[in-house]
Design a protein around this motif. Sequence first.
Motif, PDB file in Angstrom:
ATOM      1  N   PRO A 258      -9.306   4.763  -1.132  1.00  0.00           N
ATOM      2  CA  PRO A 258      -9.040   6.005  -1.880  1.00  0.00           C
ATOM      3  C   PRO A 258      -7.560   6.155  -2.223  1.00  0.00           C
ATOM      4  N   GLU A 259      -6.691   5.749  -1.286  1.00  0.00           N
ATOM      5  CA  GLU A 259      -5.241   5.815  -1.514  1.00  0.00           C
ATOM      6  C   GLU A 259      -4.717   4.390  -1.586  1.00  0.00           C
ATOM      7  N   GLN A 260      -4.295   3.963  -2.769  1.00  0.00           N
ATOM      8  CA  GLN A 260      -3.792   2.611  -2.935  1.00  0.00           C
ATOM      9  C   GLN A 260      -2.310   2.536  -2.556  1.00  0.00           C
ATOM     10  N   ARG A 261      -1.988   1.618  -1.639  1.00  0.00           N
ATOM     11  CA  ARG A 261      -0.590   1.365  -1.283  1.00  0.00           C
ATOM     12  C   ARG A 261       0.003   0.371  -2.267  1.00  0.00           C
TER      13      ARG A 261
END
Length: 263
Positions: free
Chosen positions: A228-231
Motif C-alpha cells: 500500500p505504501e511504496q518505499r
Amino acid sequence: MELLEAVRRRRTTNGPFLPDPVSREDQRLLAEVAGRAPSQLNSQPWRFVFVEDRATIERVAEISGASMTEAMSNGTFFERYKRWFRFSAEEMERTRSGMLFDRMPAPLRPFTRQVFTPRGQRLVNALRVPQTLGEENRRLVAGSPLLLGVMLDRAEKRPGELSEFYSLFSMGAAVENVWLTTTQLGLGIQFVSFPMEVPGAWAQLVELLRVPDDLELMAVYRIGHVPPEQRRPAIDWSSHQRKRPSQWVFRETCEQPETAWDE
C-alpha cells in the motif's frame, strides 16, 4: 476494472513487492491473456516460463545487480540513455517524455545536472553509487515472488525477414495484455533489463532458465503484489508525463498535427 481504466492506470513498479506469492490462478490468467494476443497466421510465436524457485530467482537477482553495477560504473548506461534524463519539473513539462530524476542521495543533489557527465561519472564512482544501486537492484529482484521469462520461436523470428517483425509485434501485444492484467489484479511488474546492458550477462540467464536452442529469450519481468505504501529507492525517477497528441498524432497526412485533442 474496465479496460480503459486499466490502460490509464498502467505503471512500471520501481519499488519492492510484498512477499506474498502470486497465486497459480492469477498466473494462469496472465498466460491466458497473453495467448489471446494477435499473431500473423495465428502463429502464436511466444513462449513463457513462470519462475517461482527461490534459488533461481536469487541467481537472476545476482546477475541483474552485478550488471547494473557494471553498466553504471563504466558509464555505458548513462551515455546510451542520457537523452531521456530530466532534472526539473519544468524540463519534464516542456518535453513531456523521459524520466524525471526527482530523488537523489544528498551528496549528489548539488551535482544533479553533472551526474551524467565524465566529471559526474567520476564522482558517482567515488561515492560508490553504482554498487549501492546494484545492491538495491539485487534486493528488488530477489524479493520478487515471481519472474516471467518471455521467449520467441526462432522459426518465426528470422532476422531480416518479415516474420521477425510480425513475431516481435505479436510478442509486444502479448506482453501488453499481461501488463494490463497485472494492473487489474493489483500486481506490479517491472522489466529486469540490466543483464541486457552488459556483454555475457544475458547468456547467463539463458543458461539458467535452460532456454532451448529453438527459442530466443527476449525479456524477463518481475511480478508481485505491491505494498500500500511504496518505499522509493535512493535514486528514483518519475515518468508519468505523456506527450500531447499534437506531438505524435496527425490528421490526413503527416504534415498536419492533430491539435484538437491536446486539452
